[in-house]
Design a protein around this motif. Structure first.
Motif, mmCIF file in Angstrom:
data_model
loop_
_atom_site.group_PDB
_atom_site.id
_atom_site.type_symbol
_atom_site.label_atom_id
_atom_site.label_comp_id
_atom_site.label_asym_id
_atom_site.label_seq_id
_atom_site.Cartn_x
_atom_site.Cartn_y
_atom_site.Cartn_z
ATOM 1 N N ILE A 120 0.800 -1.224 0.000
ATOM 2 C CA ILE A 120 0.000 0.000 0.000
ATOM 3 C C ILE A 120 0.836 1.278 0.000
ATOM 4 O O ILE A 120 0.596 2.174 -0.826
ATOM 5 N N PRO A 121 1.819 1.458 0.901
ATOM 6 C CA PRO A 121 2.547 2.742 0.905
ATOM 7 C C PRO A 121 3.208 3.095 -0.428
ATOM 8 O O PRO A 121 2.994 4.204 -0.940
ATOM 9 N N GLY A 130 0.573 3.946 -3.066
ATOM 10 C CA GLY A 130 0.015 5.283 -2.895
ATOM 11 C C GLY A 130 0.907 6.337 -3.518
ATOM 12 O O GLY A 130 0.431 7.277 -4.177
ATOM 13 N N ASN A 131 2.208 6.177 -3.344
ATOM 14 C CA ASN A 131 3.143 7.102 -3.986
ATOM 15 C C ASN A 131 3.103 6.975 -5.502
ATOM 16 O O ASN A 131 3.239 7.978 -6.222
ATOM 17 N N THR A 189 0.468 6.240 -7.245
ATOM 18 C CA THR A 189 -0.750 6.908 -7.698
ATOM 19 C C THR A 189 -0.537 8.409 -7.807
ATOM 20 O O THR A 189 -0.949 9.050 -8.781
ATOM 21 N N LEU A 239 -5.400 13.218 -2.796
ATOM 22 C CA LEU A 239 -4.998 11.809 -2.884
ATOM 23 C C LEU A 239 -4.206 11.359 -1.664
ATOM 24 O O LEU A 239 -4.192 10.161 -1.347
ATOM 25 N N SER A 240 -3.556 12.272 -0.984
ATOM 26 C CA SER A 240 -2.763 11.908 0.187
ATOM 27 C C SER A 240 -3.648 11.478 1.360
ATOM 28 O O SER A 240 -3.195 10.722 2.221
ATOM 29 N N GLN A 249 -4.573 7.769 1.001
ATOM 30 C CA GLN A 249 -3.337 7.009 1.147
ATOM 31 C C GLN A 249 -2.969 6.858 2.622
ATOM 32 O O GLN A 249 -2.609 5.769 3.077
ATOM 33 N N GLU A 265 -2.807 3.337 4.775
ATOM 34 C CA GLU A 265 -1.600 2.936 5.497
ATOM 35 C C GLU A 265 -1.916 2.599 6.946
ATOM 36 O O GLU A 265 -1.401 1.617 7.492
#
Length: 319
Positions: free
Chosen positions: A218-219, A222-223, A225, A275-276, A279, A283
Motif C-alpha cells: 500500500i505505501p 500510494g506514492n 498513484t 490523494l494523500s 493514502q 496505510e
C-alpha cells in the motif's frame, strides 16, 4: 542499645525537597531554525504576491475556466484507469515472475526490462505515433493471410487511448516489482500451512498471501498513484486534452506562460493533497498492529506541538 533513628536515616532514601525546580532543556538551535524557516517562507510568499510578472488577474481568470475543468476530467480518468490497468497487470506479472515455469518467468522479466528500461516520454510518443509502424491492426492466424478483424491504427489508437496504454503498461512494470516485494515479505510458512489444509495455489495467493502483503504494497502504491497523476502531464506531447495540454493551448495564444503554469501547479497541488488523504487512511488501515500505525501525521505533529506550547505558556502564567 542501638540507635534506631540512625539506622532509619541511612536506609530511607533521600527525598528531594519541594523547593527543587525542574528546568527543561532549551533547544535554542531548533527554535532558531524554526524562526529562519518561517521568515524565509514569509519572504518568499510576499515576493510572489507582489510580483507583477505573475499576473494574478490572469491566474484568477483561468483557474476555474471550463477549459481547465475539461482537462482535469481527462487527467483524473487517465490516472484512475492507468493505475487500475497497472495494478491488475502488475499483479499478474509479479505472480509470473515468482512462477517455477521458466517461460512465464522469462516473459515477465522481459516485459519489466522493456518498460522500465525506456523513458515514459518515449513510450507515450511511440504509442501516439504507432500508425507509422503499423497502418492497420489485424487479428487473425499468425503466418497466414486469414484475418478475423482489421481496423486502422489511427482510428483505434486515439490520443487518449494511446496515453492510457503508455501510462498503464509503464505502471505495470513498476507495480509488478512492488507486488513481488510484498509477496516475498510474507512468511513462506503461511503458504505451506494453507497447502497442508488443501488450499490450491491460486486460493492461497488470494486469501492468505496477498492480504498480508498489502501492508508492504500500500505505501509505495500510494506514492505511485500520486506520481501517476503528475506523469499524466507528459501526454500533452500527443495532445491528449489533459490539464497540461489545455494549459499549453491557452498560453500558446495569450503568451502568458508563467501565469498558466501557476494555474496548473495549483490544481496539481490540490489533487495531490486530496490523494494523500486516502493514502494515509489505507496505510493506517493495513498497518494496524505495527509501530508504523502509531506514527502521527505531519499535521497532527504540528497541531500537537502548538497545543503543547500553549499549555506550557498558560501554566507559566498561572504560576
Amino acid at each position: 542499645m542501638i540507635d534506631t533513628s540512625t539506622v532509619q536515616d541511612t536506609v530511607e532514601p533521600h527525598r528531594p525537597s519541594d523547593d527543587l525546580r525542574v528546568v527543561p532543556v532549551r533547544h535554542w538551535g531548533t527554535w532558531a531554525a524554526t524562526v529562519v524557516a518561517l521568515l524565509s517562507l514569509a519572504g518568499l510568499i510576499g515576493s510572489l504576491a507582489k510580483n507583477d510578472n505573475l499576473h494574478w488577474d490572469v491566474v484568477g481568470k483561468y483557474l476555474f475556466a471550463d477549459l481547465i475543468f475539461n482537462g482535469l476530467t481527462t487527467t483524473l480518468w487517465l490516472t484512475a484507469a492507468a493505475m487500475a490497468l497497472g495494478l491488475v497487470l502488475g499483479t499478474l506479472i509479479a505472480v509470473m515472475r515468482l512462477s517455477a515455469s521458466p517461460v512465464l518467468y522469462g516473459l515477465a522479466t522481459f516485459f519489466v526490462w522493456i518498460f522500465r528500461g525506456t523513458p515514459l516520454l518515449v513510450q507515450i510518443i511511440f504509442w501516439g505515433y504507432a500508425a507509422a509502424l503499423y497502418e492497420y491492426i489485424k487479428i487473425g492466424i499468425p503466418f497466414t493471410d486469414i484475418t478475423f478483424l482489421q481496423a486502422e491504427t489511427n482510428t483505434l489508437l486515439t490520443p487518449a487511448i494511446a496515453a492510457l496504454l503508455a501510462l498503464g503498461l509503464n505502471e505495470a512494470a513498476y507495480a509488478s516489482e512492488i507486488v513481488r516485494a510484498g509477496i516475498q515479505s510474507v512468511d513462506p510458512g503461511q503458504s505451506e500451512a494453507a497447502h497442508s489444509l488443501g488450499m490450491r495455489s491460486a486460493l492461497t495467493m488470494r486469501r492468505i498471501v496477498l492480504p498480508q502483503a498489502m501492508r508492504v504494497i500500500i505505501p509505495p502504491m500510494g506514492n505511485e498513484t500520486i506520481n501517476m497523476l503528475k506523469m499524466t502531464a507528459l501526454v500533452s506531447v500527443i495532445s491528449a486534452h489533459d490539464l497540461m495540454s489545455n494549459i499549453q493551448d491557452v498560453y500558446a495564444q495569450n503568451y502568458q506562460v508563467i501565469p498558466m503554469l501557476v494555474v496548473a501547479s495549483l490544481w496539481y497541488l490540490a489533487l495531490v493533497t486530496l490523494l494523500s488523504i486516502p493514502q494515509a487512511w489505507l496505510e493506517r488501515r493495513y498497518g494496524r498492529g505495527t509501530a508504523r500505525a502509531a506514527h502521527a501525521s505531519p499535521l497532527q505533529r504540528m497541531l500537537g506541538a502548538t497545543a503543547g506550547l500553549f499549555s506550557k505558556t498558560s501554566s507559566k502564567d498561572a504560576s
